[in-house]
Design a protein around this motif. Structure first.
Motif, PDB file in Angstrom:
ATOM      1  N   GLY A  39      -4.423 121.412  19.883  1.00 40.89           N
ATOM      2  CA  GLY A  39      -3.831 120.433  20.635  1.00 40.89           C
ATOM      3  C   GLY A  39      -4.780 120.642  21.988  1.00 40.89           C
ATOM      4  N   LEU A  40      -4.715 119.835  22.745  1.00 43.23           N
ATOM      5  CA  LEU A  40      -5.522 119.457  23.880  1.00 43.23           C
ATOM      6  C   LEU A  40      -5.272 120.634  24.844  1.00 43.23           C
ATOM      7  CD1 LEU A  40      -5.596 115.629  24.400  1.00 43.23           C
ATOM      8  CD2 LEU A  40      -7.177 116.850  23.565  1.00 43.23           C
ATOM      9  N   ALA A  41      -4.126 120.864  25.204  1.00 46.29           N
ATOM     10  CA  ALA A  41      -3.703 121.757  26.082  1.00 46.29           C
ATOM     11  C   ALA A  41      -4.522 123.481  25.346  1.00 46.29           C
ATOM     12  CB  ALA A  41      -2.276 122.066  26.524  1.00 46.29           C
ATOM     13  N   ALA A  42      -3.953 123.681  24.345  1.00 46.93           N
ATOM     14  CA  ALA A  42      -4.557 124.977  23.789  1.00 46.93           C
ATOM     15  C   ALA A  42      -6.123 125.096  23.690  1.00 46.93           C
ATOM     16  CB  ALA A  42      -3.887 125.147  22.310  1.00 46.93           C
ATOM     17  N   ASP A  43      -6.821 123.792  23.331  1.00 45.48           N
ATOM     18  CA  ASP A  43      -8.010 123.706  23.349  1.00 45.48           C
ATOM     19  C   ASP A  43      -8.571 124.062  24.702  1.00 45.48           C
ATOM     20  OD1 ASP A  43     -10.978 122.858  22.353  1.00 45.48           O
ATOM     21  OD2 ASP A  43     -10.561 121.384  23.836  1.00 45.48           O
ATOM     22  N   ARG A  44      -8.140 123.591  25.913  1.00 45.91           N
ATOM     23  CA  ARG A  44      -8.635 123.657  27.132  1.00 45.91           C
ATOM     24  C   ARG A  44      -8.217 125.291  27.476  1.00 45.91           C
ATOM     25  NH1 ARG A  44      -8.727 120.574  32.192  1.00 45.91           N
ATOM     26  NH2 ARG A  44      -8.640 122.253  33.905  1.00 45.91           N
ATOM     27  N   VAL A  45      -7.237 125.950  27.212  1.00 43.07           N
ATOM     28  CA  VAL A  45      -7.107 127.392  27.441  1.00 43.07           C
ATOM     29  C   VAL A  45      -8.001 128.159  26.926  1.00 43.07           C
ATOM     30  CG1 VAL A  45      -5.508 129.052  27.139  1.00 43.07           C
ATOM     31  CG2 VAL A  45      -4.476 127.017  27.730  1.00 43.07           C
ATOM     32  N   LEU A  46      -8.407 127.861  25.415  1.00 47.36           N
ATOM     33  CA  LEU A  46      -9.294 128.559  24.876  1.00 47.36           C
ATOM     34  C   LEU A  46     -10.798 128.433  25.289  1.00 47.36           C
ATOM     35  CD1 LEU A  46      -7.758 128.550  21.481  1.00 47.36           C
ATOM     36  CD2 LEU A  46      -7.735 130.355  22.650  1.00 47.36           C
ATOM     37  N   SER A  47     -11.076 127.136  25.708  1.00 48.99           N
ATOM     38  CA  SER A  47     -12.466 126.747  25.986  1.00 48.99           C
ATOM     39  C   SER A  47     -12.763 127.601  27.632  1.00 48.99           C
ATOM     40  CB  SER A  47     -12.500 125.472  26.101  1.00 48.99           C
ATOM     41  OG  SER A  47     -12.452 124.799  25.198  1.00 48.99           O
ATOM     42  N   VAL A  48     -11.442 127.608  28.169  1.00 48.29           N
ATOM     43  CA  VAL A  48     -11.690 128.095  29.839  1.00 48.29           C
ATOM     44  C   VAL A  48     -11.711 129.606  29.630  1.00 48.29           C
ATOM     45  CG1 VAL A  48     -10.749 128.717  31.766  1.00 48.29           C
ATOM     46  CG2 VAL A  48     -10.728 126.229  30.897  1.00 48.29           C
ATOM     47  N   LEU A  49     -11.032 130.155  28.386  1.00 47.32           N
ATOM     48  CA  LEU A  49     -11.465 131.755  28.364  1.00 47.32           C
ATOM     49  C   LEU A  49     -12.614 131.963  27.842  1.00 47.32           C
ATOM     50  CD1 LEU A  49      -7.875 132.760  26.571  1.00 47.32           C
ATOM     51  CD2 LEU A  49      -8.639 133.363  28.760  1.00 47.32           C
ATOM     52  N   GLU A  50     -13.395 131.214  27.210  1.00 50.74           N
ATOM     53  CA  GLU A  50     -14.699 131.736  26.671  1.00 50.74           C
ATOM     54  C   GLU A  50     -15.844 131.960  28.135  1.00 50.74           C
ATOM     55  OE1 GLU A  50     -15.724 129.086  22.751  1.00 50.74           O
ATOM     56  OE2 GLU A  50     -15.849 128.057  24.622  1.00 50.74           O
ATOM     57  N   ARG A  51     -15.311 131.229  29.041  1.00 47.59           N
ATOM     58  CA  ARG A  51     -16.048 131.493  30.271  1.00 47.59           C
ATOM     59  C   ARG A  51     -15.449 132.525  31.289  1.00 47.59           C
ATOM     60  NH1 ARG A  51     -15.568 127.066  33.877  1.00 47.59           N
ATOM     61  NH2 ARG A  51     -14.109 126.107  32.775  1.00 47.59           N
ATOM     62  N   VAL A  52     -14.545 133.150  30.798  1.00 50.51           N
ATOM     63  CA  VAL A  52     -13.582 134.385  31.690  1.00 50.51           C
ATOM     64  C   VAL A  52     -14.137 135.564  31.091  1.00 50.51           C
ATOM     65  CG1 VAL A  52     -11.589 135.303  31.980  1.00 50.51           C
ATOM     66  CG2 VAL A  52     -11.679 132.991  32.176  1.00 50.51           C
ATOM     67  N   SER A  53     -14.375 135.611  29.514  1.00 49.98           N
ATOM     68  CA  SER A  53     -15.002 136.735  28.906  1.00 49.98           C
ATOM     69  C   SER A  53     -14.280 137.756  29.018  1.00 49.98           C
ATOM     70  CB  SER A  53     -16.426 137.071  29.284  1.00 49.98           C
ATOM     71  OG  SER A  53     -17.278 135.772  29.456  1.00 49.98           O
ATOM     72  N   PRO A  54     -12.943 137.871  28.463  1.00 47.05           N
ATOM     73  CA  PRO A  54     -12.133 138.952  28.549  1.00 47.05           C
ATOM     74  C   PRO A  54     -12.397 139.953  27.405  1.00 47.05           C
ATOM     75  CG  PRO A  54     -11.023 137.296  27.341  1.00 47.05           C
ATOM     76  CD  PRO A  54     -12.256 136.607  27.954  1.00 47.05           C
ATOM     77  N   ALA A  55     -12.066 141.292  27.497  1.00 45.85           N
ATOM     78  CA  ALA A  55     -12.386 142.351  26.413  1.00 45.85           C
ATOM     79  C   ALA A  55     -11.853 141.647  25.176  1.00 45.85           C
ATOM     80  CB  ALA A  55     -11.870 143.468  26.759  1.00 45.85           C
ATOM     81  N   ARG A  56     -10.640 141.082  24.765  1.00 49.55           N
ATOM     82  CA  ARG A  56     -10.329 140.464  23.793  1.00 49.55           C
ATOM     83  C   ARG A  56      -9.178 139.685  24.245  1.00 49.55           C
ATOM     84  NH1 ARG A  56      -8.181 145.276  20.205  1.00 49.55           N
ATOM     85  NH2 ARG A  56      -9.298 146.578  21.336  1.00 49.55           N
ATOM     86  N   VAL A  57      -8.918 138.741  22.927  1.00 47.89           N
ATOM     87  CA  VAL A  57      -7.760 137.790  23.272  1.00 47.89           C
ATOM     88  C   VAL A  57      -7.101 137.977  21.999  1.00 47.89           C
ATOM     89  CG1 VAL A  57      -7.330 135.342  23.157  1.00 47.89           C
ATOM     90  CG2 VAL A  57      -9.158 136.054  24.436  1.00 47.89           C
ATOM     91  N   VAL A  58      -5.777 137.998  22.017  1.00 46.39           N
ATOM     92  CA  VAL A  58      -4.767 138.247  20.829  1.00 46.39           C
ATOM     93  C   VAL A  58      -3.962 137.135  20.777  1.00 46.39           C
ATOM     94  CG1 VAL A  58      -3.251 140.082  19.968  1.00 46.39           C
ATOM     95  CG2 VAL A  58      -5.046 140.839  21.176  1.00 46.39           C
ATOM     96  N   VAL A  59      -3.955 136.273  19.628  1.00 48.72           N
ATOM     97  CA  VAL A  59      -2.934 135.272  19.723  1.00 48.72           C
ATOM     98  C   VAL A  59      -2.056 135.803  18.324  1.00 48.72           C
ATOM     99  CG1 VAL A  59      -2.860 133.138  18.856  1.00 48.72           C
ATOM    100  CG2 VAL A  59      -4.801 133.823  20.133  1.00 48.72           C
ATOM    101  N   PRO A  60      -0.727 135.978  19.042  1.00 51.22           N
ATOM    102  CA  PRO A  60       0.360 136.137  17.918  1.00 51.22           C
ATOM    103  C   PRO A  60       0.796 134.879  17.421  1.00 51.22           C
ATOM    104  CG  PRO A  60       1.134 136.510  20.278  1.00 51.22           C
ATOM    105  CD  PRO A  60      -0.185 136.305  20.212  1.00 51.22           C
ATOM    106  N   LEU A  61       0.674 134.569  16.100  1.00 49.37           N
ATOM    107  CA  LEU A  61       1.110 133.038  15.782  1.00 49.37           C
ATOM    108  C   LEU A  61       2.171 133.131  14.994  1.00 49.37           C
ATOM    109  CD1 LEU A  61      -0.001 130.329  15.002  1.00 49.37           C
ATOM    110  CD2 LEU A  61      -1.079 131.355  13.051  1.00 49.37           C
TER     111      LEU A  61
END
Length: 366
Positions: A39-61
């Protein structure tokens, strides 16, 4: 623009800040369901997180087995230290059943499954994936108070889109219900719950020890349940709320599965169980009427605010919603389904990760 402080520290968006924050020491939990796929919203969230550089991202699906493979493949395209925990696989179900933690599935259960893993980092940030206006400042803003010594941070924002007031579950259910309860008792927990400008926002951050103390409700009561446990762990002095500025995400219908009516029942049940934990016993004989009175007063106030700004406002529709939500103002029945805090859970985060990954790999290879 204003700078009013509440009972908890309130950090305002006065300069569109992106404050320095320890993103490299934080895990970001982003719960997803099959509707977020590509989805466009989820893509935006993940693309922005690439620039934030957190230690990890956990996606409970939460998704059916046939969607897991495509979902994992899509998520692997992002340059992120990302882990997918499939919450609906047979090994996860067996694991939870063995320790007596099986039961209803929902957003709260999914986030709980991820919190154990995420709390391996120093800080944990949780937010939704349906945010159309997601900005790289969000994670930094949520984390900034934690770097300043606070232990829990809650996001807030105005739900205003297309010249309409949204945030209906908060405006028309939670806020007037808490107001009616405060008229009955001045309990510290209620004053805490009333301090948040958008208590039902899905965006919050906390230190890892607070994350491990959360007894997550299984469904839509997650945000209220988190606030109740944050009160115990952080209190007024250890809590901040942060202005996230412009914020747009999906809107839900009032009726139907996963609609606002169902959500009001989950929120109400969690609120009343949280109050009971703190010795607050509402008068349920009078509370529904007192809720309606407070809610209808707010409807008129929002009508005036909308007219002041030249917005459309459906006064009759809002009153109908109040009547619907009043059905959720009732003493909880049945067992308390909240999940145990990870600090006292009968299983380890490694057990959950191993089961979720094995389930996902099995269905992805078919």
């Amino acid at each position: 623009m204003e700078y009013v402080q509440e009972r908890v520290a309130t950090l305002h968006d006065l300069t569109d800040p992106i404050p320095d924050a320890p993103t490299e020491r934080a895990a970001v939990v982003v719960p997803m369901t099959e509707r977020e796929y590509a989805g466009l919203a989820a893509d935006r969230v993940l693309s922005v997180l690439e620039r934030v550089s957190p230690a990890r991202v956990v996606v409970p699906l939460r998704a059916p087995r046939e969607r897991v493979g495509p979902f994992r493949e899509w998520l692997s395209e992002y340059d992120l230290p990302l882990e997918v925990l499939w919450c609906d696989g047979p090994r996860v179900a067996d694991l939870l059943e063995r320790v007596g933690a099986d039961g209803d599935r929902g957003k709260g259960r999914d986030v709980w499954l991820a919190l154990g893993r995420a709390a391996e980092e120093e800080f944990v940030v949780v937010h939704d994936a349906d945010t159309k206006t997601y900005d790289r400042s969000y994670v930094s803003r949520l984390l900034f108070p934690l770097a300043e010594g606070y232990r829990f941070s809650k996001g807030y924002y105005a739900r205003v889109e297309d010249e309409r007031l949204y945030g209906r579950l908060f405006r028309l259910f939670y806020a007037p219900l808490v107001r009616a309860l405060l008229d009955e008792t001045d309990a510290p927990l209620l004053r805490y719950l009333a301090s948040f400008r958008y208590a039902l926002a899905g965006e919050f951050a906390m230190t890892s020890d607070v994350a491990r103390s959360i007894r997550a409700p299984r469904s839509w009561g997650l945000e209220v349940g988190v606030l109740g446990d944050a009160f115990d762990a952080a209190g007024f002095e250890g809590t901040a709320q942060v202005d996230l500025g412009a914020y747009e995400h999906d809107h839900r219908a009032v009726s139907g599965p996963t609609g606002l009516s169902d959500m009001s029942r989950s929120v109400g049940e969690t609120l009343f169980r949280t109050l009971a934990d703190h010795g607050v016993a509402p008068d349920f004989d009078t509370l529904p009427d007192r809720y309606r009175e407070a809610a209808l007063t707010l409807v008129e106030q929002y009508a005036a605010d909308a007219a002041f700004n030249g917005f459309e406002f459906d006064r009759a529709g809002e009153r109908e919603q109040v009547a619907t939500y009043a059905e959720a103002v009732a003493e909880p029945a049945g067992e308390d389904g909240r999940l145990p805090p990870w600090s006292d859970a009968p299983l380890s985060p490694d057990d959950v990760v191993a089961a979720a990954v094995a389930d996902a790999e099995e269905v992805s290879s078919r």
